[in-house]
Design an enzyme around this catalytic site. Structure first.
Site, PDB file in Angstrom:
ATOM      1  N   HIS A 113      39.397  39.643  59.485  1.00  0.00           N
ATOM      2  CA  HIS A 113      40.742  39.582  60.059  1.00  0.00           C
ATOM      3  C   HIS A 113      40.953  38.351  60.928  1.00  0.00           C
ATOM      4  O   HIS A 113      42.090  37.999  61.243  1.00  0.00           O
ATOM      5  CB  HIS A 113      41.054  40.856  60.860  1.00  0.00           C
ATOM      6  CG  HIS A 113      40.387  40.937  62.198  1.00  0.00           C
ATOM      7  ND1 HIS A 113      39.221  41.641  62.419  1.00  0.00           N
ATOM      8  CD2 HIS A 113      40.725  40.412  63.406  1.00  0.00           C
ATOM      9  CE1 HIS A 113      38.882  41.552  63.690  1.00  0.00           C
ATOM     10  NE2 HIS A 113      39.780  40.806  64.312  1.00  0.00           N
ATOM     11  N   ASP A 143      35.317  44.237  56.975  1.00  0.00           N
ATOM     12  CA  ASP A 143      35.872  43.240  57.893  1.00  0.00           C
ATOM     13  C   ASP A 143      34.883  42.100  58.144  1.00  0.00           C
ATOM     14  O   ASP A 143      34.752  41.607  59.259  1.00  0.00           O
ATOM     15  CB  ASP A 143      36.274  43.896  59.225  1.00  0.00           C
ATOM     16  CG  ASP A 143      37.192  42.999  60.052  1.00  0.00           C
ATOM     17  OD1 ASP A 143      37.826  42.093  59.468  1.00  0.00           O
ATOM     18  OD2 ASP A 143      37.250  43.177  61.282  1.00  0.00           O
ATOM     19  N   SER A 216      36.237  38.946  68.540  1.00  0.00           N
ATOM     20  CA  SER A 216      36.077  39.436  67.169  1.00  0.00           C
ATOM     21  C   SER A 216      35.269  38.455  66.320  1.00  0.00           C
ATOM     22  O   SER A 216      35.560  37.260  66.289  1.00  0.00           O
ATOM     23  CB  SER A 216      37.447  39.644  66.516  1.00  0.00           C
ATOM     24  OG  SER A 216      38.145  40.681  67.144  1.00  0.00           O
TER      25      SER A 216
END
Length: 474
Positions: A113, A143, A216
């Site tokens: 993402h 992911d 992230s």
């Protein structure tokens, strides 16, 4: 005198023991300085640029009429000129995240993402070098994304294993929260094997490490300086860190990366069942001493489960010799299985444990089933508060059910409403027996002794689920 002298020594002895214990405890607290200095260079900052399409951006701005002495006049002229033209660089969307280098020649792991929809991906190292990265591949289900930069002799993060990770173990994250590069935060492992609503095939590591937007894709280290997870998500009601962060186990991430490098895509095992947790009430209806396993609510047609005769109402207790304590434990086990191999499944079927063998297929892109029931006219409710009818031929064709099942037309106050049944549900099984038609359903209902719960399998839209209904006493 002797007893007095002994008593006088007790406070001193207690003080010494407290000091020794305190010293020992302080020595057990970790020092992260060496870990950060050795592993920080392998952590990178990742930014992307995405140009918005012409349909998404206006070409000019109508400047409002303002007094000549208004301070806003200078503002509009500075940014939009006399004609109100909007600068092109305002139409580039930027995202920020983290990543880590896993090979000296430029393999970089991050979250999918972080880099999705980016026209240009910039990787910035801790020594301020910048590289334009190539996106090798992504896997949205886990992911994970693999990037490649053109470089040599890059610092590399040491890859560990998440299999031996223990709850309560110290861990450390390095990343770029809110764009602040090379930020280190520490905490402990809060739980393992977490299943999140957005992803069933990843057994997430839960920690209390402070993770914020920008972290992230960054690494999660153990005290040995090995990467044991990829920071991915937080649970938050505010958008910021609230004590719950989740990391993808490094074993899962590296399996994805290796498949992307060797095959160009990621394959996962597939059974072809829809499952749910076994509640206390459902466990009672199945004759189980305590809730455990994954309850099969639906078996998809032309699936490995259908070929192996797995049935709705079966409770999967183990997969390939590994226990399935809850329904969330099954998808990661199946997903990690090799496509084409034979797996053994231990199930509980009507009070008896049996073992089935099945061939693992590849998880398809779309597992969804179509069809929804329609509602006919009304009639009096039965003893559990339901009004049910047979399905018409047209309804069966629309839903895709050739035989069996009855349609819930309405739900009155009573046990069925308390259990959670709704109008429009299809009743497929009642008390562990298939429902053939309306008369068959009524016969099954009448045969149940009052005062005990029964398991009811219903189909609602595209999904199937068991409910426990308490049959009322007369």
């Amino acid at each position: 005198m002797r007893s007095t002298s002994i008593l006088s020594l007790v406070p001193a002895a207690l003080l010494c023991s407290v000091l020794i214990a305190g010293t020992a405890f302080s020595r057990e607290l970790p020092d992260f300085t060496l870990l950060v200095s050795e592993n920080g260079p392998a952590v990178v900052n990742i930014s992307t640029k995405q140009s918005l399409s012409g349909s998404q951006k206006p070409r000019s701005l109508e400047i409002p009429e303002l007094p000549e002495d208004s301070p806003l006049q200078d503002f509009f002229r500075h940014f939009f000129g006399e004609e109100g033209e909007i600068p092109e660089d305002l139409f580039q969307s930027r995202s920020l995240g983290s990543g880590f280098i896993v090979s000296p020649d430029g393999d970089v792991i991050t979250n999918a993402h972080v880099v999705e929809s980016g026209d240009e991906i910039i990787v910035r190292t801790s020594d301020r070098r910048e590289f334009v990265a190539t996106l090798v591949g992504t896997d949205k289900r886990s992911d994970i994304a693999l990037l490649k930069v053109d470089a040599e002799d890059l610092p590399v993060a040491r890859i560990g294993s998440s299999k031996d990770l223990q709850v309560g173990e110290w861990v450390l994250a390095i990343g770029s929260p809110f764009g602040f590069e090379s930020s280190a935060t520490a905490g402990i492992v809060s739980a393992k094997g977490r299943s999140l609503p957005t992803e069933n095939y990843v057994p997430f590591i839960q920690t209390d490490v402070a993770i914020n937007p920008g972290n992230s894709g960054g690494p999660l280290f153990n005290l040995s300086g090995e990467v044991i997870g990829v920071n991915s998500q937080i649970y938050s009601r505010t958008g910021g860190f609230m004590g719950l962060s989740f990391a993808i186990p490094i074993d899962v991430a590296m399996d994805v990366v290796n498949q992307i490098k060797t095959k160009g895509k990621v394959s996962r095992g597939w059974l072809g069942v829809l499952i749910q947790d076994v509640t206390r009430e459902l466990a009672e209806t199945f004759g189980m001493k305590q809730p455990r396993g994954a309850l099969v609510a639906q078996v998809l047609p032309n699936s490995p489960a259908a070929a192996a005769d797995l049935r709705p109402g079966d409770v999967i207790l183990s997969f390939n010799g590994r226990d399935v304590p809850t329904s969330s434990a099954l998808p990661p086990l199946v997903g990690a299985a090799t496509v084409g191999e034979t797996a053994t499944v231990q199930v509980l079927r009507r009070g008896e444990q049996i073992e089935l063998s099945l061939r693992i297929d590849e998880l398809p892109e779309d597992e969804s089933q179509s069809g929804s029931p329609t509602e006919p006219d009304e009639e009096p409710a039965n003893r559990i508060g339901l009004v049910v009818r047979d399905l018409t031929a047209e309804q069966r064709q629309q839903i895709g059910i050739e035989q069996g099942a009855v349609l819930v037309e309405s739900v009155d106050a009573g046990p069925a409403e308390t259990a959670g049944l709704r109008a429009g549900d299809l009743i497929l099984m009642f008390n562990n027996q298939s429902v053939a038609d309306l008369s068959g359903f009524n016969a099954l209902l009448e045969a149940v002794e009052p005062g005990r719960p029964v398991a009811v399998l219903i189909q609602r839209g595209d999904s199937r689920m068991f409910y426990a209904i308490q049959i009322p006493a007369p």
